[in-house]
Write an enzyme that holds these catalytic residues in place. Structure first.
Site, PDB file in Angstrom:
ATOM      1  N   GLU A 152      17.396  18.685 -26.941  1.00 14.93           N
ATOM      2  CA  GLU A 152      16.850  17.029 -27.208  1.00 14.93           C
ATOM      3  C   GLU A 152      16.336  16.236 -26.499  1.00 14.93           C
ATOM      4  O   GLU A 152      17.111  15.481 -25.529  1.00 14.93           O
ATOM      5  CB  GLU A 152      17.707  16.909 -28.839  1.00 14.93           C
ATOM      6  CG  GLU A 152      17.446  17.982 -30.110  1.00 14.93           C
ATOM      7  CD  GLU A 152      17.983  17.153 -31.152  1.00 14.93           C
ATOM      8  OE1 GLU A 152      18.157  15.698 -31.310  1.00 14.93           O
ATOM      9  OE2 GLU A 152      18.409  17.757 -32.038  1.00 14.93           O
ATOM     10  N   HIS A 155      14.459  16.162 -35.525  1.00 17.90           N
ATOM     11  CA  HIS A 155      15.510  16.036 -35.735  1.00 17.90           C
ATOM     12  C   HIS A 155      14.474  15.032 -36.642  1.00 17.90           C
ATOM     13  O   HIS A 155      15.087  13.325 -35.944  1.00 17.90           O
ATOM     14  CB  HIS A 155      15.970  15.405 -33.894  1.00 17.90           C
ATOM     15  CG  HIS A 155      17.741  14.802 -34.969  1.00 17.90           C
ATOM     16  ND1 HIS A 155      18.825  15.061 -33.751  1.00 17.90           N
ATOM     17  CD2 HIS A 155      18.009  14.521 -36.394  1.00 17.90           C
ATOM     18  CE1 HIS A 155      19.870  14.873 -34.311  1.00 17.90           C
ATOM     19  NE2 HIS A 155      19.435  14.294 -36.218  1.00 17.90           N
TER      20      HIS A 155
END
Length: 532
Positions: free
Chosen positions: A263, A281
């Site tokens: 990420e 997220h």
């Protein structure tokens, strides 16, 4: 002159309510922690730093922060904090482990519902001017089986909410309490059984070497055909390449993903599949979760910088909730440790922390930690709840714990009983007086019974019992302009060993201590200034 406040660096955006709480007691400095140069410069004066997920607190950042006492992560994960390096330096690391559990559970449920009804694709299609009702036929969740992988707090929240939708729930978690599962009407099963039975699977595990890639090629080969899988926990729990293949060949009907192996993730083959719902997220991205996380770590920073025990400390061995009956004993155990070291006057080999009374119905392991902190408070430059066990290990000192509900003389009694490397043994005991003030009391040293306030500066003398010693000591300290606030003498037999404990208005310097010892012919003389 105004006394300067401790500096708290806020390196990532924090909820305004949390900033307000911190600003009442600290000099709060908000910076962009993603700029390493700015971060290191700001940390030079910082006693605490608060981060979220963007700023990394690594070894270099810790090296740039000589005054740092606490790193606070306003969230759950600690991937961006070098925990071992912080522990070695005695820097407490705290997080907010329960701040976003409701938000995370709701995000998992959102993905589960969206993946069962093609919500994202249907929305996009309609916005493009198409009315494709037949194309987006979904499935009901009522009466289906949900497999919860990881039956912790979030997994349990998902369970109870999906049961209200009429789902049956099975769970896999080797560490789950069967009684809790039974209470919620959940069947605990092995992973293979969960994979084979579940129509929906929701993952709620921490990411560890054991759980990384848990849902991979082998596991996906055992799933019930047409299963829908959701991951709003941690990226990497599901092998993304294996999931891609399973989605393409139809073994997995759909997936809802909020987290990814790497990420930020903006380019993945998974994003090209119509049967994948993906979000960046967002598990903790609610106003409530952000406020909760910020306020939780603000409270922890306040506790840490005031020297108190912090329940949410990730690198404290006795981390967790401290019972109200146990909390007042923390300073007692710490002061007993300080006093033990002062009286020992030599290297310590082992110490057992004995806790007696009804208080042992609670978890009292934190008292072992507090005593360890006190043992080394005047031995090393910086000892905290964090590195006290490490300091003990490095110095070869074994610190144990013994508990007993029996306490004939006191409602609660804490004793440090230890062996010194020179062959001597030593004990010190204390209690809390059953008064509204709950004052700390020193009750015994090496079998000599005492009852003296366990606070401030204390002086201890061991000598042969004889007339006139009290006057000699009083005169000696008076000549040195040191006032005695309280004094108590204990002896085991007339003319034998005597032990005197005194509270003084000011610390007794080493050279003064030697002169007092010499003036009365004492066998030993020790002083300690107890820390708040």
């Amino acid at each position: 002159m105004t006394e300067s406040k401790p500096v708290v660096v806020v390196a990532d955006p924090l909820a305004p309510a949390a900033i307000e709480v911190l600003s009442s007691d600290f000099d709060v400095r908000e910076i962009d922690g993603t700029d390493a140069g700015s971060l290191h410069t700001a940390l030079a004066d910082a006693e605490a730093v608060v981060v979220r997920s963007a700023t990394t607190i690594d070894g270099a950042a810790l090296e740039a922060a000589p005054k740092l006492k606490v790193v606070a992560r306003a969230g759950v994960g600690l991937d961006n904090v070098d925990l071992p390096a912080a522990t070695e330096r005695g820097v407490m690391v705290v997080n907010a482990p329960t701040s976003n559990i409701v938000s995370a559970a709701e995000q998992a449920i959102t993905l589960l519902l969206a993946s069962s009804r093609h919500t994202a694709r249907a929305d996009a299609s309609l916005r493009e001017g198409r009315w494709d009702r037949k194309k987006f036929t979904g499935v009901e969740i009522h009466g289906k089986t949900l497999g919860v992988v990881g039956f912790g707090k979030i997994g349990q929240l998902v369970t109870t909410r999906m049961q209200s939708f009429g789902m049956n729930v099975v769970a896999f978690d080797p560490y789950a309490q069967p009684s809790r599962a039974a209470q919620l009407g959940v069947k605990l099963v092995g992973l293979d059984e969960l994979l084979a039975e579940s129509d929906f699977i929701s993952v709620h595990l921490p990411k560890t070497p054991e759980t990384a890639g848990l849902i991979g090629t082998e596991a996906l080969g055992k799933v019930k055909p047409g299963v829908r899988i959701v991951n709003a926990a941690r990226g990497g729990l599901i092998d993304e390449a294996a999931l891609l293949e399973a989605l393409q060949d139809g073994r997995v009907a759909a997936a809802g993903l909020d987290v990814f192996e790497t990420e930020p993730c903006t380019d993945s083959p998974l994003f090209g599949l119509d049967n994948v719902v993906a979000t960046p997220h967002l598990g903790a991205s609610t106003r409530e979760a952000q406020d909760n996380a910020g306020l939780a770590v603000a409270k922890s920073v306040k506790l840490a910088l005031s020297g108190e025990f912090v329940p949410d400390a990730a690198n404290v061995q006795a981390g967790g909730v401290v019972a109200e009956d146990v909390r007042p004993l923390l300073p007692l155990a710490e002061r007993l440790g300080q006093t033990f070291t002062a009286l020992a006057g030599a290297a310590v080999q082992s110490v057992t922390v004995e806790v007696r009374g009804e208080v042992v119905d609670n978890d009292v392991t934190v008292l072992q930690l507090a005593a360890s902190k006190g043992l080394f408070a005047d031995v090393v430059d910086s000892v905290t709840y964090v590195n006290a066990p490490l300091v003990a290990e490095q110095r070869g000192v074994e610190v144990g714990l013994y508990t007993s509900a029996e306490s004939p003389e006191f409602q609660t009694l804490v004793t440090l009983r230890g062996a010194l490397v020179d062959g001597r043994s030593l004990t010190v005991s204390g209690t809390i007086s059953p008064t509204p003030q709950a004052a700390l009391r020193l009750t015994e040293v090496d079998g000599f019974e005492l009852d003296i306030d366990f606070d401030g500066s204390l002086l201890f003398l061991r000598y042969t019992d004889r007339p006139g010693v009290v006057g000699l000591i009083g005169g000696s300290l008076g000549d040195l302009d040191i006032n005695i606030a309280a004094m108590q003498v204990a002896r085991k037999a007339a003319g034998g060993d005597a032990f005197m404990a005194m509270a003084t208005d000011a610390p007794v310097p080493g050279e003064v201590l030697g002169r007092v010892k010499e003036s009365v012919g004492a066998a030993t003389a020790n002083a300690v200034t107890l820390r708040d």
